[in-house]
Design a protein around this motif. Structure first.
Motif, PDB file in Angstrom:
ATOM      1  N   LYS A  41       0.847  -1.192   0.000  1.00 36.27           N
ATOM      2  CA  LYS A  41       0.000   0.000   0.000  1.00 36.27           C
ATOM      3  C   LYS A  41       0.886   1.246   0.000  1.00 36.27           C
ATOM      4  O   LYS A  41       2.044   1.185   0.417  1.00 36.27           O
ATOM      5  N   GLY A  42       0.337   2.349  -0.444  1.00 36.62           N
ATOM      6  CA  GLY A  42       1.104   3.595  -0.444  1.00 36.62           C
ATOM      7  C   GLY A  42       1.567   3.955   0.956  1.00 36.62           C
ATOM      8  O   GLY A  42       0.869   3.688   1.931  1.00 36.62           O
ATOM      9  N   GLY A  43       2.764   4.536   1.029  1.00 36.91           N
ATOM     10  CA  GLY A  43       3.233   5.082   2.295  1.00 36.91           C
ATOM     11  C   GLY A  43       3.776   4.100   3.312  1.00 36.91           C
ATOM     12  O   GLY A  43       4.058   4.474   4.434  1.00 36.91           O
ATOM     13  N   ARG A  85       7.688  15.609   4.454  1.00 35.14           N
ATOM     14  CA  ARG A  85       8.136  16.446   3.352  1.00 35.14           C
ATOM     15  C   ARG A  85       7.736  15.907   1.979  1.00 35.14           C
ATOM     16  O   ARG A  85       7.162  16.619   1.160  1.00 35.14           O
ATOM     17  N   VAL A  86       8.033  14.618   1.751  1.00 37.51           N
ATOM     18  CA  VAL A  86       7.761  14.055   0.428  1.00 37.51           C
ATOM     19  C   VAL A  86       6.275  14.182   0.092  1.00 37.51           C
ATOM     20  O   VAL A  86       5.901  14.527  -1.032  1.00 37.51           O
ATOM     21  N   LEU A 138      10.668  17.519  12.704  1.00 36.80           N
ATOM     22  CA  LEU A 138      10.431  17.490  11.258  1.00 36.80           C
ATOM     23  C   LEU A 138       8.972  17.830  10.961  1.00 36.80           C
ATOM     24  O   LEU A 138       8.667  18.567  10.031  1.00 36.80           O
ATOM     25  N   LYS A 194      -1.572  11.451  -1.790  1.00 41.90           N
ATOM     26  CA  LYS A 194      -0.596  10.400  -2.017  1.00 41.90           C
ATOM     27  C   LYS A 194      -1.074   9.100  -1.348  1.00 41.90           C
ATOM     28  O   LYS A 194      -1.886   9.144  -0.427  1.00 41.90           O
ATOM     29  N   GLY A 195      -0.568   7.976  -1.817  1.00 37.52           N
ATOM     30  CA  GLY A 195      -0.977   6.685  -1.250  1.00 37.52           C
ATOM     31  C   GLY A 195      -0.674   6.593   0.234  1.00 37.52           C
ATOM     32  O   GLY A 195       0.363   7.073   0.681  1.00 37.52           O
ATOM     33  N   PRO A 229       2.290   1.808  -5.889  1.00 41.13           N
ATOM     34  CA  PRO A 229       1.411   1.122  -4.933  1.00 41.13           C
ATOM     35  C   PRO A 229       0.634  -0.047  -5.549  1.00 41.13           C
ATOM     36  O   PRO A 229       0.513  -0.156  -6.771  1.00 41.13           O
ATOM     37  N   GLU A 260       4.527  16.593  -2.930  1.00 45.66           N
ATOM     38  CA  GLU A 260       3.695  16.031  -3.998  1.00 45.66           C
ATOM     39  C   GLU A 260       2.300  16.652  -3.971  1.00 45.66           C
ATOM     40  O   GLU A 260       1.697  16.890  -5.012  1.00 45.66           O
ATOM     41  N   ASP A 266      14.936  11.024  -3.565  1.00 47.00           N
ATOM     42  CA  ASP A 266      14.831  11.656  -2.243  1.00 47.00           C
ATOM     43  C   ASP A 266      15.470  10.787  -1.170  1.00 47.00           C
ATOM     44  O   ASP A 266      16.167  11.265  -0.294  1.00 47.00           O
TER      45      ASP A 266
END
Lengths: 394, 390
Positions: free
Chosen positions: A9-11, B217-218, B261, B9-10, A134, B222, A45
């Motif tokens: 899954k994302g993240g 941040r990322v 952060l 974002k996911g 994802p 986005e 990144d």
């Protein structure tokens, strides 16, 4: 050449985990390449470096790249695309829009596969680690060769028939430019050779998928469904990575007191659901994991003494069995609601579907001449029995 | 009917906040339908109860439905399918509908169509869409434009062509390659439906996007770009929802660095989005099930009605002043080098990073030269000169 695909899954930390795997493998002597396949690239990144479509050397035996879909698609699909753009522009469409509309469906996924395949064949690497998009897109990626095969096949047939009969007329009537023979040749090359090669790579013994999860039910549920779909498409998974586990020091914080037991319960759930896959664990680090050194350290926390490139476990695979009375097809589909399963026989193919996914499985000749005599689901496996056709009752 | 698109974002918690918003809206008396258009559906996981391709009641005011492209294709567009099947009869291929999924835009099309279906039932005054991660959502929003262009340039041509060819081809094997008239009718109906949805989505009084972020941040980087793309496509974002903010109570200790952060990112969020920001803290437990989601919804909105427009702005607006006419677009997080502008007749072509759009200019601006393009973070200003000036 070992190929590892990280999804989830994302993240959940796919990029960090993929980069950490390659970083550790490089440290231990493997020539490693990590590939970012997510259009929203974050590999750069994580590494703290700018990356491009060509491998960039960032450490001893450690290279990284980010897939550039447009560039790759142009090399395998350039002529067909050029024709489509031409056709659209001929109709007075803006060039930029024509370019956009002519993009191949699944372009990003295709680009990833083609890019990985070419580096796999280069002989420059012992290990390629792919940081996939994802779950949804990853499944699209692994099913693309099959899906496209179907779509392309009829597109080709359509175009060819049209070119022979209709278009000489159509040209006179509406003035549409005709595709050159090269367009068909390229479409066929893509259809019969490239897709075939990509499929063989995905299904090969040296390719494994690894699922990344965090100790949260929603994340684990999605990974479970992903595993089922991977099984349906016969992709082998070898491990699940349980990421961002709170270490003892973090659990002592008052706010996170309830997380300790919850986290332990999720860990037990993951081990149970994903067995016999290996279950690896990585802690939530006290700071962002950035740069090659931090990644290698994270890799050591994750793999310990284990070889990050090894086949760490094995998911069950599709099997065909023959015996005197007939035969069976066994397809492992863990965690499916048996009520949602659809099984249908279409000529010498078996169509298996559940919820959103559906796949055709070609039957080996031995089974293809038999009739389906029973369908059962137990122990996480779909079992389809075959027997000789009975003479119709009078 | 109001439409709220939840994207981001996911893994940031789109599904969780979409459901929390739906439950909060129901407390204000709204009848809410939650649609999931992400092929990796999570509604059922978040509710801990099954949700399927048919709308299913979650609480007295809230229904939920997962859009599955394959199911929808199996269900609808019979004449399209019938034509394809006839065309491919040599194969007697029963799975044509599924193979259609290999074509671009099909999934987006199905998702868009579902929004209209919800409106047409007349049973709901709020449709909350739990979108796929940003990239696919933007593709979905781009789709009606692409379809419109196709229709304008090709459709009539194809139809005329088919009408001409059909009698000529009668009796020939290849004759069945020419779609029948009802195929075109079906396609035209489909187009009208999607065009309806386009009108819904581009009307800021009816549709608002809500961007879900976490303070890292990322994700924030986005999301800024997503905001810009949404503006470019004409969809108004009326709030940014910040999920999983670590509570101050966590204090120093193990999380000290993470807290620092996060504070930086929260400040960056406040500074970069020209809309209200709403926050919810990281929860000590996973937010699963109706009760937990309702509680989160109260946290997120307090007494505010989630269905209300939380910001009045329009993503693209025309302003007059100082004898000049300006077109303004909100584009946070975009630098000048990432923007291309070209005016040609009635069309304004805009490229913003990977996004492109052609905007139809009103008569008052058509044919005028662009005098100046200026980026005043986060607003892009395009100043038009007088006709005939160079």
């Amino acid at each position: 050449m070992r190929l590892l695909l990280y999804t989830g899954k994302g993240g959940v930390g796919k990029t960090t985990t993929a980069a950490a795997t390659a970083a550790l493998a490089a440290e231990r002597g493997l020539r490693s390449l990590v590939v970012s396949a997510d259009a929203a690239h974050s590999l750069g990144d994580v590494l703290g470096e700018r990356l491009g479509a060509e491998p960039r050397r960032l450490g001893a035996r450690f290279d990284a790249l980010e897939v550039d879909a447009r560039h790759v698609v142009d090399t395998v699909w350039g002529r067909v695309r050029a024709y489509a753009v031409d056709l659209l522009r001929h109709q007075g469409m803006d060039e930029v829009l024509a370019e956009e509309l002519a993009l191949l469906p699944g372009a990003e996924e295709l680009a990833t596969l083609v890019c990985v395949e070419s580096w796999a064949q280069s002989g420059d690497y012992d290990l390629i680690v792919v940081d996939c998009a994802p779950t949804g897109s990853t499944l699209r990626l692994v099913t693309l060769p099959e899906l496209m095969h179907g779509g392309l096949r009829w597109l080709l047939r359509l175009q060819r028939a049209a070119a022979h009969v209709v278009e000489p007329l159509a040209r006179g009537l509406v003035g549409v430019p005709l595709p050159s023979p090269g367009v068909y040749a390229e479409a066929e090359e893509l259809l019969y050779r490239t897709l075939h090669r990509l499929r063989a790579r995905l299904l090969g013994r040296s390719t494994s998928v690894r699922l990344v999860v965090t100790p949260e039910s929603m994340v684990i549920d999605e990974a479970r469904r992903a595993l089922t779909e991977l099984c349906l498409f016969q992709l082998a998974s070898d491990a699940v990575v349980l990421n961002r586990m709170l270490p003892e020091a973090a659990l002592r914080e008052d706010f996170f007191r309830a997380w300790g037991p919850a986290q332990a319960a999720r860990r037990a759930e993951v081990e149970r659901i994903f067995a016999p896959l290996a279950c690896l664990e990585a802690p939530l680090q006290p700071d962002e994991v950035r740069g090659l050194e931090a990644l290698a350290a994270h890799g050591r926390a994750l793999f310990g003494e284990r070889d990050p490139a090894a086949r760490l476990g094995e998911s069950a695979r599709l099997r065909f069995e023959r015996d005197a009375e007939g035969g069976r097809l066994r397809l492992p589909l863990p965690g499916v609601d048996p009520g949602a399963l659809e099984v249908a026989r279409v000529d010498d193919e078996l169509v298996v579907g559940f919820e959103g996914a559906r796949r055709k499985i070609a039957l080996p000749t031995g089974l293809a001449k038999l009739d389906v005599s029973g369908v059962a689901y137990h122990g996480g496996e779909l079992v389809v029995s075959f027997a000789l056709a009975e003479a119709p009752a009078a | 009917m109001r439409v709220l698109l939840h994207t981001g974002k996911g893994g940031v918690g789109k599904t969780t906040l979409a459901l929390a918003s739906a439950l909060a809206a129901a407390r204000h008396g709204h009848r809410v339908c939650v649609l999931s258009t992400d092929p990796a559906h999570s509604l059922a996981d978040a509710l801990a109860s099954p949700v399927g391709p048919n709308a299913r009641r979650v609480t007295p005011g809230v229904w939920a439905r997962e859009i599955r492209a394959q199911v929808e294709l199996d269900r609808g567009w019979q004449s399209v399918q019938a034509w394809l099947r006839e065309l491919l009869r040599e194969e007697a291929d029963a799975l044509v509908a599924e193979e259609l999924l290999a074509f671009p835009g099909i999934e987006e099309l199905v998702a868009l169509r579902a929004v209209r279906e919800v409106e047409q039932t007349g049973d709901f005054d709020l449709c909350i869409v739990d979108c796929a991660p940003t990239g696919s959502t933007l593709r979905m929003l781009r789709f009606p434009d692409a379809l419109r262009i196709f229709m304008e340039h090709f459709f009539d041509l194809e139809r005329r062509g088919a009408r001409l060819l059909r009698p000529l081809m009668r009796g020939f094997e290849a004759g069945r390659l020419i779609p029948r008239e009802d195929f075109f009718d079906a396609f035209e109906r489909l187009y009208e439906e999607i065009d309806d949805v386009r009108r819904i989505l581009l009307d800021e009084a009816r549709t608002s996007a809500r961007l879900v972020v976490n303070p890292t941040r990322v994700i924030v980087d986005e999301t800024r770009r997503s905001f810009a793309y949404l503006s470019l496509y004409g969809v108004a974002t009326d709030a940014v929802l910040v999920n999983r903010v670590m509570p101050e109570a966590v204090g120093g200790g193990y999380f000290e660095r993470w807290l620092a952060l996060e504070r930086e990112e929260l400040a960056a969020i406040e500074a970069s989005f020209p809309v209200p920001i709403r926050r919810v803290p990281l929860q000590p437990r996973e937010v699963i099930g109706v009760d937990a989601l309702e509680a989160l919804g109260r946290d997120l909105f307090g007494d505010i009605d989630p269905a209300a427009r939380l910001a009045e702005g329009r993503p693209i607006r025309i302003r007059r002043g100082g004898g000049r006419t300006r077109l303004e677009i909100d584009l946070p997080g975009i630098s000048k080098e990432e923007i291309d502008v070209l005016a040609r007749g009635h069309d304004l072509h805009l490229r913003v990073r990977d996004g492109r759009r052609t905007i139809s200019l009103p008569d008052s601006l058509a044919g005028r030269p662009i005098e100046r393009v200026r980026l005043q973070e986060p607003v892009l200003e395009i100043v038009f000169g007088e006709r005939g000036e160079a």
